[in-house]
Design an enzyme around this catalytic site. Structure first.
Site, PDB file in Angstrom:
ATOM      1  CE  LYS A 119       7.425  -3.120  -7.472  1.00 31.81           C
ATOM      2  NZ  LYS A 119       6.821  -4.265  -6.784  1.00 31.81           N
ATOM      3  CD  GLN A 122       4.159  -0.119  -1.765  1.00 32.18           C
ATOM      4  OE1 GLN A 122       3.758   0.883  -2.326  1.00 32.18           O
ATOM      5  NE2 GLN A 122       5.195  -0.102  -0.969  1.00 32.18           N
TER       6      GLN A 122
HETATM    7  P1  IMP Z   1       1.146  -0.537   4.392  1.00 36.59           P
HETATM    8  O1  IMP Z   1       1.558  -0.129   3.021  1.00 36.59           O
HETATM    9  O2  IMP Z   1       2.282  -0.640   5.350  1.00 36.59           O
HETATM   10  O3  IMP Z   1       0.022   0.290   4.906  1.00 36.59           O
HETATM   11  O4  IMP Z   1       0.568  -2.030   4.285  1.00 36.59           O
HETATM   12  C1  IMP Z   1      -0.650  -2.338   3.622  1.00 36.59           C
HETATM   13  C2  IMP Z   1      -0.552  -3.664   2.905  1.00 36.59           C
HETATM   14  O5  IMP Z   1       0.365  -3.539   1.821  1.00 36.59           O
HETATM   15  C3  IMP Z   1      -0.040  -4.820   3.762  1.00 36.59           C
HETATM   16  O6  IMP Z   1      -0.667  -6.011   3.329  1.00 36.59           O
HETATM   17  C4  IMP Z   1       1.431  -4.881   3.428  1.00 36.59           C
HETATM   18  O7  IMP Z   1       1.973  -6.160   3.657  1.00 36.59           O
HETATM   19  C5  IMP Z   1       1.381  -4.538   1.959  1.00 36.59           C
HETATM   20  N1  IMP Z   1       2.629  -3.945   1.470  1.00 36.59           N
HETATM   21  C6  IMP Z   1       3.079  -2.679   1.656  1.00 36.59           C
HETATM   22  N2  IMP Z   1       4.246  -2.493   1.036  1.00 36.59           N
HETATM   23  C7  IMP Z   1       4.543  -3.634   0.429  1.00 36.59           C
HETATM   24  C8  IMP Z   1       5.620  -4.048  -0.430  1.00 36.59           C
HETATM   25  O8  IMP Z   1       6.541  -3.301  -0.748  1.00 36.59           O
HETATM   26  N3  IMP Z   1       5.559  -5.333  -0.885  1.00 36.59           N
HETATM   27  C9  IMP Z   1       4.535  -6.169  -0.584  1.00 36.59           C
HETATM   28  N4  IMP Z   1       3.509  -5.823   0.186  1.00 36.59           N
HETATM   29  C10 IMP Z   1       3.513  -4.574   0.690  1.00 36.59           C
END
Ligand code: IMP
Length: 394
Positions: A16, A212
């Protein structure tokens, strides 16, 4: 005027950043509406890499105004570190005063919880995202505007740490932190909704930049292996205050294959030399955590699902060049008994120097057109390299 929106249709990391950077040149406002510094957008300009986590990608366009919406969660020191890269951002960066703060106790709690979950961990980025959003939903969160009363903020941070069972810094250090955050961040605090309404009323071009991806959405993703925000297009409304009627074109970003970081279902994952090759050729390592990404084939049913949820008007297909040198490429076209059914496509040697659709080798054209047909959404842009110039418009 309506705002355009960019959304990842897989598990994030679709590329993105490159698209937002390209588009940011044409927009007056670029807006983040959810997530936090768990996001990592890498932008390459003339060979120089920029890693952005919280600040909208419009920061690299000197004419664009950047807005961080109320739906974003902000770790103050992370934001300040990022801001320091860009010199004076006054009048170019506005942060919703209602954006919630990620405190050190959220980060420590996120990490401690993951450790305690052992084999059942989510694989979070450890940025405190989940605990900060949990506090927001539980109505005990602290917002940027709360920095206006430093004494109350200080007591609230100490109390929250205590409630979460996390030791906070000594009071004097914390007091200095709160003062610094107030001094350095409050000048950017604003009513971001009003700013965006005013921009649209003045026919300014506004780009909403999702972080994300759809399959990490708290409601529509692969729960519980998701992030804690609304990553889908609808999240842009709650995360900014724009109404659904103010969202115009929705551009879905897909990678030519799939990746995910962290745990959770990934039916087309290739735990073999194919996956290793995709990881190496695609440089599939997290921008935020450096973790190796899990890699696998493109999943059409998931892409269709994501296009529907987001109301995608057109797609950008990223990192097609990562398949350079592959003899065969597979695509999951459907599921039977919960198992992916694949269709094989011929590979190609190299996409180097391809700047138009006609330049592409025949098998690459076949691959793109087949995906477009199966997903049922126009692929309007194809990326064949990290640089701004390696982009094909259709
Ligand atoms: P959190 O957002 O840190 O709570 O992570 C939750 C899930 O989302 C995990 O599997 C992370 O690896 C994934 N994740 C969070 N942010 C990203 C991103 O920017 N890219 C890819 N995966 C993400």
């Amino acid at each position: 005027m309506q705002a355009d929106l960019i959304v990842g249709i897989q598990w994030g990391d679709e590329g993105k950043g490159k698209i937002v950077d390209l588009l940011a040149q044409k927009y007056d406002y670029v807006v983040r509406y959810q997530g936090g510094h768990n996001a990592g957008h890498t932008i390459v300009i003339d060979g120089t890499k920029y890693a952005l986590h919280l600040i909208p990608s419009g920061v690299l366009n000197p004419k664009a105004i950047n807005v961080i919406g109320n739906g974003v969660v902000i770790a103050p020191d992370e934001l300040l570190k990022e801001m320091a890269q860009f010199g004076d951002l006054r009048d170019r960066l506005f942060i919703s005063e209602h954006a919630h703060l990620i405190l050190d106790c959220h980060i420590a709690f996120d990490r401690a919880k993951e450790t305690s979950l052992g084999g059942k961990a989510i694989g979070t980025t450890g940025c405190g995202i989940g605990p900060a959003y949990a506090d927001k939903i539980s109505r005990v969160g602290l917002r940027l505007c709360d920095l206006r009363n430093e004494a109350v903020m200080l007591e609230a941070i100490i109390a929250r740490g205590g409630q979460l069972g996390i030791a906070v810094q000594d009071k004097a250090t914390l007091k200095a932190c709160v003062s610094r955050w107030a001094d350095q961040l409050l000048p950017f605090a604003a009513n971001a909704t009003d700013i965006l309404w005013d921009a649209l009323d003045r026919n300014k071009k506004v780009l909403l930049e999702g972080a994300q991806g759809t399959l990490l959405d708290i409601d529509h993703g692969t729960y519980p292996f998701v992030t804690s925000s609304s990553t889908v297009a609808a999240g842009a409304c709650t995360g900014t205050g724009l109404s659904p009627k103010e969202i115009g074109k929705v551009i879905g970003i897909a990678k030519a294959y799939c990746t995910r970081v962290g745990f959770g279902p990934f039916a087309t994952e290739q735990i073999n030399t194919t996956g290793d090759r995709l990881r190496t050729q695609g440089d599939e390592f997290g921008t935020t955590t450096g973790r190796p990404r899990r890699c696998g084939w493109f999943d059409v049913p998931l892409a269709k699902h994501a296009c529907r949820i987001n109301g995608v008007d057109e797609l950008a297909l990223m990192k097609l060049d990562v398949f350079d040198g592959f003899h065969m490429i597979e695509v999951c076209t459907k599921y039977e008994n919960n198992r992916p059914v694949y269709k094989s496509f011929a590979g190609w040697k190299s996409l180097a120097g391809c700047r138009s659709f006609d330049d592409l080798p025949e098998p690459a054209k076949v691959y793109v057109l087949a995906l477009e047909e199966m997903i049922g959404t126009k692929i309007a842009l194809i990326s064949t390299g990290a640089d701004r110039n390696d982009t094909i418009y259709r």
